[in-house]
Write an enzyme that holds these catalytic residues in place. Structure first.
Site, short mmCIF file in Angstrom:
data_model
loop_
_atom_site.label_atom_id
_atom_site.label_comp_id
_atom_site.label_asym_id
_atom_site.label_seq_id
_atom_site.Cartn_x
_atom_site.Cartn_y
_atom_site.Cartn_z
N HIS A 29 0.75 -1.33 0.01
CA HIS A 29 -0.14 -0.10 0.09
C HIS A 29 0.79 1.26 -0.09
CE1 HIS A 29 -3.68 2.18 -0.02
NE2 HIS A 29 -4.48 1.36 0.86
N SER A 30 2.06 0.99 0.42
CA SER A 30 2.86 2.31 0.55
C SER A 30 3.15 2.81 -1.00
CB SER A 30 4.22 2.14 1.09
OG SER A 30 4.96 0.96 0.40
#
Length: 447
Positions: free
Chosen positions: A155-156
């Protein structure tokens, strides 16, 4: 998913080592949050194809598209001096990112195999010695597709809207192989629209109420303990992924008849489906008999005044066009990339209703108040606190639409929700009941 190593285990670099350059960027606070224990998150996306997938063609296209994006060709490395995490450019070996498992073409239950495969991906992290994404190409025929691609992103790398737009930027029209796909663009990209003086006061009032409720939630207003509430350590347990497709036309029938949005209908269906599922769990817990559970499903035995809140996402960026991302990949810049999403705490009214349309009406009333507030903006800035306090939920319901279908995708903790397929069925049945009620209402008007 929370199986990534902590920050101390991520590869470190020093300025003297020559790997850290002035142009290397630090991860944003939001991106860094997704490395914290209890909030390590992967986005898993599935693509169904109407033709067999050629891995060689896929790899070549990714080299000229996705890999050109800085985030997908960089390592995430801890700076030994500042302990901050930086993006460090690296050479990408496409074979390390595109996985083509050898599969038996005669698998008995291909849909279940695909679901199990995706679920197993949530049990292991991507090695941090390479950019944190991969693509799995499953050469297996299902009821709907000739082949399936499963993307996995940390998700980063960015939020869902960024990633979906980026994937579309890697495609071309079937009618014109040189042309990008076209998408409708809304002129008013902001989620708040001021139309009159009263609307300004309304937004301010709704924002104040939202802030107060958020603070009260942090202090003592916890969700009621129900079969849907995960136990301690839920973020470390495996998750099960299941899907259910419904006709988008059915959603539109309800939308048009009730003069609401598609999101209002979907939220109403979700609230109704959760009520049916929770009622079933309470009944089966009392009787322990499946036949008796079925016979008693019309009886509402859910405890009254249950407090159950969902986290609902808002896109905070201006409209991201595909053309913009294509230019981004050509120039190697990031532009307005990243995680630019806000949240609202969405209270659900749980219980069986005599009139199924009440679910949609209540969902519309709640979401309209949330839209007319600054709650998504301030939760963007306090998201660290949100995830620290509430963690990763035992149940996530994703809704996507494509052409004439809408798909509910459930990601559930297997211990808390051992039968997620039943929840899918309850969502489908809830939509059927709501649509039937709408048709009856329309029929009564014409009499």
């Amino acid at each position: 998913m929370d199986s990534l190593p902590d920050l101390n285990q991520i590869k470190t670099i020093t300025k003297n080592g020559g790997r850290l350059k002035e142009e290397d960027e630090q991860l944003s606070p939001m991106a860094r949050l997704f490395h914290e224990p209890g909030s390590n998150v992967y986005i898993i996306s599935m693509l169904g194809c109407k033709t067999k997938i050629d891995p060689h063609v896929v790899k070549q296209n990714l080299l000229h598209s996705l890999v050109r994006h800085p985030r997908f060709s960089s390592l995430q490395v801890v700076d030994e001096e500042t302990r901050g995490i930086r993006w460090v450019p690296t050479n990408v070996n496409i074979d390390n990112h595109v996985i083509v498992p050898e599969l038996d073409p005669n698998i008995a239950f291909p849909e279940k195999f695909v679901d199990d495969y995706i679920s197993n991906l949530s049990k292991s992290p991507i090695e941090n010695s390479k950019p944190l994404w991969d693509l799995h190409l499953l050469d297996i025929k299902t009821n709907d597709d000739e082949g399936t691609g499963v993307f996995r992103f940390h998700h980063s790398l960015g939020d869902g809207l960024s990633l979906m737009t980026l994937l579309l930027a890697c495609t071309r029209k079937s009618s014109d192989p040189d042309a990008l796909p076209t998408l409708p663009i809304t002129k008013n990209s902001g989620y708040i629209k001021f139309t009159r003086v009263w609307s300004v006061l309304e937004v301010l009032w709704n924002s104040i109420v939202a802030v107060v409720m958020f603070v009260l939630t942090v202090l003592f207003l916890k969700d009621t303990k129900t079969p849907l509430k995960g136990s301690i350590g839920v973020e470390n347990r495996p998750r099960r992924f299941v899907r259910k497709s419904v006709n988008l036309a059915d959603i539109k029938v309800v939308r048009n008849a009730m003069n609401v949005t598609l999101n209002d209908v979907v939220l109403g269906v979700t609230q109704a489906g959760l009520s049916r599922y929770l009622n079933r769990r309470y009944i089966s817990g009392e009787s322990g008999n499946d036949n008796e559970t079925y016979d008693r499903m019309k009886n509402d035995i859910i405890p009254k005044n249950i407090r159950l809140r969902a986290t609902f996402f808002f896109n905070l960026r201006a409209t991201t066009t595909i053309d913009t991302l294509v230019e981004t990949m050509k120039t190697g810049t990031t532009g307005r990339w990243g995680n630019q999403i806000g949240y609202v705490l969405l209270p659900f009214t749980i219980g069986l209703k005599h009139n199924p349309l009440d679910y949609v009406k209540e969902a519309k009333a709640v979401i309209d108040r949330k839209k007319a507030s600054f709650e998504p903006l301030y939760t963007y800035f306090v998201v660290y606190l949100v995830l620290k306090l509430f963690g990763i939920k035992a149940l996530m319901i994703h809704v996507t639409s494509y052409v004439d279908k809408m798909m509910f995708v459930i990601s559930a903790d297997e211990e808390t929700i051992p039968d997620p397929q039943q929840l899918c069925d309850d969502l489908q049945e809830s939509l059927h009941l709501i649509k039937t009620s709408v048709l009856e209402m329309e029929s009564d008007k014409t009499k």
